[in-house]
Scaffold this active site. Structure first.
Site, mmCIF file in Angstrom:
data_model
loop_
_atom_site.group_PDB
_atom_site.id
_atom_site.type_symbol
_atom_site.label_atom_id
_atom_site.label_comp_id
_atom_site.label_asym_id
_atom_site.label_seq_id
_atom_site.Cartn_x
_atom_site.Cartn_y
_atom_site.Cartn_z
ATOM 1 N N GLY A 185 0.843 -1.197 0.000
ATOM 2 C CA GLY A 185 0.000 0.000 0.000
ATOM 3 C C GLY A 185 0.873 1.241 0.000
ATOM 4 O O GLY A 185 2.051 1.186 -0.377
ATOM 5 N N GLY A 190 2.525 2.570 5.428
ATOM 6 C CA GLY A 190 3.704 1.710 5.599
ATOM 7 C C GLY A 190 4.454 2.048 6.876
ATOM 8 O O GLY A 190 4.870 1.153 7.623
ATOM 9 N N GLU A 207 5.690 -3.307 0.644
ATOM 10 C CA GLU A 207 5.588 -3.141 -0.815
ATOM 11 C C GLU A 207 4.867 -1.825 -1.034
ATOM 12 O O GLU A 207 3.637 -1.760 -0.980
ATOM 13 C CB GLU A 207 4.808 -4.318 -1.427
ATOM 14 C CG GLU A 207 5.511 -5.653 -1.311
ATOM 15 C CD GLU A 207 6.663 -5.825 -2.295
ATOM 16 O OE1 GLU A 207 6.708 -5.076 -3.295
ATOM 17 O OE2 GLU A 207 7.520 -6.678 -2.059
ATOM 18 N N CYS A 241 1.036 0.135 -9.257
ATOM 19 C CA CYS A 241 2.158 0.669 -8.470
ATOM 20 C C CYS A 241 3.404 0.903 -9.297
ATOM 21 O O CYS A 241 4.153 1.833 -9.039
ATOM 22 C CB CYS A 241 2.476 -0.260 -7.312
ATOM 23 S SG CYS A 241 2.854 -1.932 -7.844
#
Ligand code: NAD
Length: 469
Positions: A185, A190, A207, A241
């Site tokens: 996310g 994070g 990630e 992403c």
């Protein structure tokens, strides 16, 4: 939630997940779950994101099935003993490593590839022999609910749990004890995950995202570059992403490149992408409003720019004449907007990229060997693609992950198996002959010899009188 996680720990302690047969069985069941409910999954993702079924098939379902196919025959080899030689000093002795499961892992996934980003980490975690608690995104509710139902139906219910919810539920979940946390996310959350993990010294994989740049130089095949950039940027309406976030190119190429990319968007989605069955939508009004603010009000739009809030539609949009302090260059775009900026030369492009947070992916379109070497050796990113955006995401043979602001740790294939494993060192020495006695105190010239000192007498004197006085 506490009971759910405690239950998973209890199951892990029984050792059921250690069995290779059990792991293979779970992967086989997951494969059946996906293939039998392919249409349901495509439909749920369409309801959540307006994502075309073909994109779900290619960029989500296929990747999970490929990952299962790649891992399943390799689990035994990767988790078995890997013998290594012991130093002469310790002989006779043997040593080896084994990859053992970490235990109970938490997978927190986002909404943009809600199936792949939930199940691909799960595949790696299962192959490594873990129990998994999955927390799918509340922003893709149809997919999350379907996943909860199907995982309960197909996988061993003792070893897997799906917890649904938003911030309060995830916050509560993060207070529980896990053996690994795998989060996909944005970077803001994070650091929340990392802080929660730090309290219990739980290892994590992050990630994350960020701005993934593209550089196109004068030697590049512009037509091919334009098509690939357009595909990478506008797949899933830009909500990928590793999508190209902005393009750097030399001043004379800005216009021709913009024209070619724009032509590809028309080839892909027709003159009115709003009517194309191949073009996705923005996930929700919050994201739509954020993206709408990134569209310039002052006429810098090269092509596209049309929006329809009611239908969460933003046309594939190309911006030229963009300044580095424009809003669109201040955050990850994560939508169908592509700014093209001019730099004078390759060195300036490298400096531009290196001055900013380390990207998840960096793409370079060139035919020049020197340019390739310059980017390979003098930039730092999660992945580097020459003439190929998104390609690394599609292979189970390549580690996938970020660095710095774009994440830590990696997965897919062996990297994923190891991410969810603890590689334990095992040593074994026979009790006879008891050669270790040679290293015991009191220390003497014998120990100096063992340490590899070929002047045992002087060394020995040093041992006893290090000051020399
Ligand atoms: P999201 O809003 O769905 O959030 C991701 C997860 O975090 C969800 O499960 C959500 O419930 C949870 N969450 C949200 N707020 C939280 C909080 N305060 N505390 C604890 N948990 C919380 O997804 P997103 O973050 O908008 O996803 C988009 C971002 O993810 C982009 O930056 C994108 O680049 C990045 N991304 C990275 C990858 C990758 O593989 N590196 C893949 C996809 C997306």
């Amino acid at each position: 939630m506490k009971d759910t996680v405690a239950g998973l720990h209890k199951v892990f302690e029984t050792g059921v997940t250690l069995s290779l047969a059990w792991r293979r069985e779970q992967l086989g069941r997951m494969k059946r779950m996906i293939t039998s409910h392919r249409k349901d999954l495509e439909e749920a993702i369409y309801l959540d994101l307006g994502k075309p079924a073909a994109e779900t098939a290619l960029m989500e379902i296929k990747l999970i099935l490929d990952e299962i196919k790649f891992l399943e025959p390799r689990i035994e080899r990767w988790s078995g003993r890997h013998h290594v030689a012991m130093p002469l000093l310790m002989q006779p002795a043997r040593s080896w490593t084994i990859a053992e499961p970490k235990g109970v892992v938490l997978v927190i996934s986002p909404w943009n590839y809600p199936l792949m980003l939930s199940l691909e980490p799960m595949v790696d975690a299962i192959a490594a022999g873990n129990c998994v608690c999955l927390k799918p995104s509340e922003l893709s509710p149809n997919t999350s609910a379907l996943l909860q139902r199907l995982i309960g139906e197909y996988l061993d219910p003792r070893a897997f749990a799906v917890v649904q919810g938003a911030v309060p539920e995830t916050t509560e979940l993060l207070k529980q004890s896990f053996d690994h946390i795998f989060y996909t996310g944005n970077g803001r959350v994070g650091s929340i995950v990392m802080e929660a993990a730090a309290k219990q010294l739980t290892p994590i994989t992050l990630e994350l995202g960020g701005k993934s740049p593209v550089f196109v130089d004068a030697s590049a095949n512009l037509g091919v570059a334009a098509g690939r950039i357009a595909w990478g940027r506008f797949t899933n309406a830009g909500q990928t992403c590793v999508a190209p976030d902005y393009v750097l190119t030399t001043p004379e190429l800005v216009e021709p490149l913009a024209q070619k990319i724009s032509a590809f968007t028309r080839k892909f989605f027709g003159d009115n992408p709003a009517q194309s069955a191949s073009y996705g939508r923005i996930v929700n009004t919050k994201q739509f409003d954020r993206l709408a603010k990134l569209l310039p009000a002052n006429g810098k739009t090269f092509s596209g720019g049309e929006t329809d809030r009611e239908h969460l539609y933003i046309a594939p949009t190309i911006l030229t004449d963009v300044r580095t302090d424009d809003p669109v260059m201040q955050e990850e775009i994560f939508g169908p907007i592509l700014p093209i900026l001019a730099v004078h030369n390759t060195r300036e492009a490298v400096t531009f990229i290196n001055k900013r947070p380390k990207p998840l992916a960096l793409y370079v379109f060139t035919r020049s060997k020197e340019t390739r070497m310059l980017f390979e050796r003098h930039t730092c990113s999660g992945a580097l693609g020459f003439n190929l955006p998104l390609g690394h995401l599609l292979s189970s043979r390549l580690p996938f992950g970020g660095i710095g602001a774009s994440g830590m740790g990696s997965y897919h294939g062996k990297a994923g198996f190891l991410e969810f494993s603890h590689v334990k060192t095992v040593t074994s020495k026979p009790t006879f002959p008891d050669t270790l006695r040679l290293a015991y105190p009191p220390y003497s010239a014998r120990v100096s010899l063992l340490a590899g000192d070929f002047h045992p007498t002087t060394r020995h004197l040093h041992f006893r009188n290090p000051t020399g006085r």
